[in-house]
Scaffold this active site. Structure first.
Site, mmCIF file in Angstrom:
data_model
loop_
_atom_site.group_PDB
_atom_site.id
_atom_site.type_symbol
_atom_site.label_atom_id
_atom_site.label_comp_id
_atom_site.label_asym_id
_atom_site.label_seq_id
_atom_site.Cartn_x
_atom_site.Cartn_y
_atom_site.Cartn_z
ATOM 1 N N LYS A 210 1.078 -1.285 -0.037
ATOM 2 C CA LYS A 210 -0.227 -0.351 0.018
ATOM 3 C C LYS A 210 0.808 0.981 0.261
ATOM 4 O O LYS A 210 0.495 2.024 -0.646
ATOM 5 C CB LYS A 210 -0.821 -0.248 0.938
ATOM 6 N N ARG B 12 2.642 7.752 7.249
ATOM 7 C CA ARG B 12 3.663 8.233 8.984
ATOM 8 C C ARG B 12 4.814 7.074 8.227
ATOM 9 O O ARG B 12 5.857 7.144 7.934
ATOM 10 C CB ARG B 12 2.313 7.145 9.410
ATOM 11 N N LYS C 275 6.914 -7.123 9.637
ATOM 12 C CA LYS C 275 6.001 -6.865 8.812
ATOM 13 C C LYS C 275 7.000 -5.741 7.679
ATOM 14 O O LYS C 275 6.652 -5.331 6.640
ATOM 15 C CB LYS C 275 4.892 -5.601 8.860
ATOM 16 N N PHE D 135 2.426 -8.589 -9.278
ATOM 17 C CA PHE D 135 3.612 -8.923 -8.258
ATOM 18 C C PHE D 135 4.301 -10.015 -10.002
ATOM 19 O O PHE D 135 4.025 -10.294 -9.973
ATOM 20 C CB PHE D 135 3.418 -10.443 -7.082
#
Length: 554
Positions: free
Chosen positions: A70, A93, A104, A380
């Site tokens: 994202k 962020r 992650k 991908f």
């Protein structure tokens, strides 16, 4: 040589941050440089606002554990807008060290759609998160000192709600005992640690709109209750000024750049599964003053970050999103179609077809807000033509705008089709509306989110949550928006219910008032405010080379 995010970032040529600022219209007096490629923006020194840029929100379907790119799409989309001649900025962020060292990864995008300097941003950056950690723990120290020095406020040690924090996944600190060692060491009591990005101070910093607003919000934060069960706040302790002082530099947004030189503001980093998942209002509003288009993102799927963006951030900020992009991947759709996470590289068009129900629900959710979303199918190398065709044909049948996106490999060029579709949406009249009003009852707000956003049947409160709600209503705190703490992997509160589950009931186990942030956190399932590290943390693959460069950082 296999290209990695780190190798691509290391070989990218960055512009001096002063040049990035010049291109963005940021005057020299508003720039506080942190070395060659990072700077703080002094908002008070910006020229008066003459425009309010349109906001493009990037969200996603329910992700697989590895994430679905994202942030990569967000950065690539901004670069694509720049290639199309738009005045654009990206607002993201800040990464937390917990997921960076865990599994992650960071939050700087990937491939040729990254923000730079990637190493700095993913590690300590300009120290914002450390400042929040310090301010949070300074408040904890002041609370325990107050108990030790006579407890004038009659604060009940058993009912202190404020926790210490650490910017790391450390399950061993979830529950601790402090004050042991005798009378001179303080008052013994149970305590615990949250991860820094779950601290209310992080939410306050991200929602405050001025230093005065920051100070007032900090003063309103609840720290616990007296023996008579009356609330005690930071204002009662007299600590708001000191906390604001500790945060005065962290409150200023950070300016960096993408690989293609697009100005990027990175500021604030609340998680979306345990907090509200959006960068700071200061960052978004600064970007809107400086650019015609602002591309931003909200954490995890539309059921989490996007819902909170609509009901918390944009409501607080007094603006509406002008367009929404939903990021989807073939591998996530296969997982929602029943494929094990270890077999997602294997071709399975039938599983993609079965998993489309998850994307369909997120499209439905955004449409309920009155916005027609654009889907970015993030490609991908393992995707087959048959799998991609399944998604494209579904979108055509459902009249959903979709673009095959390849920004990891091609940067902004790989997002041009997506950018053109988003441009079309930006030109259309808006019909945005939120799904609830803060003045609705807490039960009504919960039911709206569970039924309309998650697609569930109902909501139920545990006895503990019912008791907490009664207390919230007693003190008049119930007219606040909700911040749902829920698993990101499922639309429900049960991580293994993938796809588009139906007929489920969401259980609210706790409701925690965050009076400074201005919302009620509703904890569901076994969601933790202090995550743990995986069996093989990413940190075990990290090192530093002889010349001081990072190794193994993605």
């Amino acid at each position: 040589m296999t290209l990695t995010d780190l190798s691509i970032a290391a070989n990218a040529k960055m512009l001096p941050i002063q040049e990035v600022a010049d291109r963005a219209g940021i005057p020299e007096e508003a720039l506080e440089t942190y070395g060659k490629y990072k700077a703080k923006i002094d908002i008070a020194s910006l020229p008066p606002a003459v425009k309010q840029g349109q906001v493009v929100l990037v969200t996603a379907i329910s992700p697989t554990p590895a994430g679905e790119g994202k942030s990569t799409v967000t950065v690539g989309l901004a670069d694509a807008f720049k290639q199309l001649g738009e005045s654009v900025m990206v607002a993201l962020r800040e990464p937390s060290l917990g997921p960076v060292m865990g599994v992650k990864g960071g939050a700087t995008g990937g491939g040729f759609a990254q923000v730079l300097p990637m190493e700095d941003i993913n590690l300590h950056f300009t120290g914002d998160i450390h400042a929040i950690t310090t301010a949070n723990n300074a408040l904890s120290a002041l609370i325990d000192n107050h108990l030790h020095q006579g407890n004038e406020l009659e604060l009940d040690p058993r009912r202190i709600t404020w926790k210490r924090v650490l910017d790391m996944n450390d399950r061993a600190l979830r529950n601790v005992t402090v004050g042991l060692g005798g009378p001179s060491q303080g008052v013994p009591r149970e305590d615990g640690f949250d991860i820094t990005v779950a601290s209310e101070i992080m939410a306050v910093l991200c929602l405050a709109e001025s230093l005065d607003d920051l100070k007032e919000r900090l003063a309103q934060m609840l720290v616990g209750y007296t023996y008579d069960r009356e609330p005690v706040t930071v204002r009662d302790l007299g600590a708001a000024g000191a906390l604001t002082l500790l945060l005065k530099d962290a409150f200023k947004p950070n300016l960096v750049q993408t690989i293609e030189g697009t100005p990027a503001i990175i500021h604030g980093g609340p998680f979306a599964n345990i907090a509200h998942g959006c960068n700071s209002l200061m960052a978004t509003k600064a970007a809107r003053r400086l650019a015609d288009v602002v591309v931003t993102e909200a954490g995890f799927g539309a059921d989490l970050g996007a819902e909170k963006f609509m009901h918390i951030k944009s409501r607080q900020g007094g603006f509406d999103p002008d367009a929404v992009v939903i990021v989807a991947t073939v591998r996530a759709l296969k997982m929602h179609g029943g494929v094990d996470k270890n077999a997602l590289k294997e071709a399975d068009a039938d599983a993609v077809r079965r998993g489309m129900v998850n994307l369909a629900k997120h499209v439905d959710t955004i449409r309920q807000f009155g916005i027609e979303p654009v889907v970015a199918l993030n490609r991908f190398v393992t995707d087959t033509e048959a799998e991609l065709a399944e998604v494209m044909e579904w979108a055509k049948a459902e009249d959903v705008a979709i673009a095959l996106t390849d920004v990891w490999e091609k940067g902004g060029t790989g997002g041009l089709e997506l950018a053109k579709l988003v441009q079309q949406e930006l030109e259309k009249p808006k019909n945005f509306s939120r799904l609830y009003e803060p003045t609705d009852s807490v039960e009504e707000k919960l039911r709206v989110i569970v039924q309309r956003v998650y697609g569930g049947a109902d909501v139920q409160l545990t006895d503990k949550a019912k008791k907490q709600l009664a207390e919230i209503q007693k003190f008049g705190w119930d007219a606040l928006p909700l911040c749902m703490a829920k698993t990101q992997y499922s639309l429900s509160d049960q991580p293994k219910l993938l796809g588009r589950p139906e007929g489920f009931t969401v259980t609210i186990r706790e409701i925690i008032p965050k009076l400074g942030a201005g919302f009620l956190v509703c904890l569901t399932g076994d969601i933790m405010t202090m995550p743990g590290l995986p069996k093989q943390p990413a940190a075990l693959n990290m090192d530093i080379s002889d010349n001081g460069n990072a190794v193994g950082l993605f």
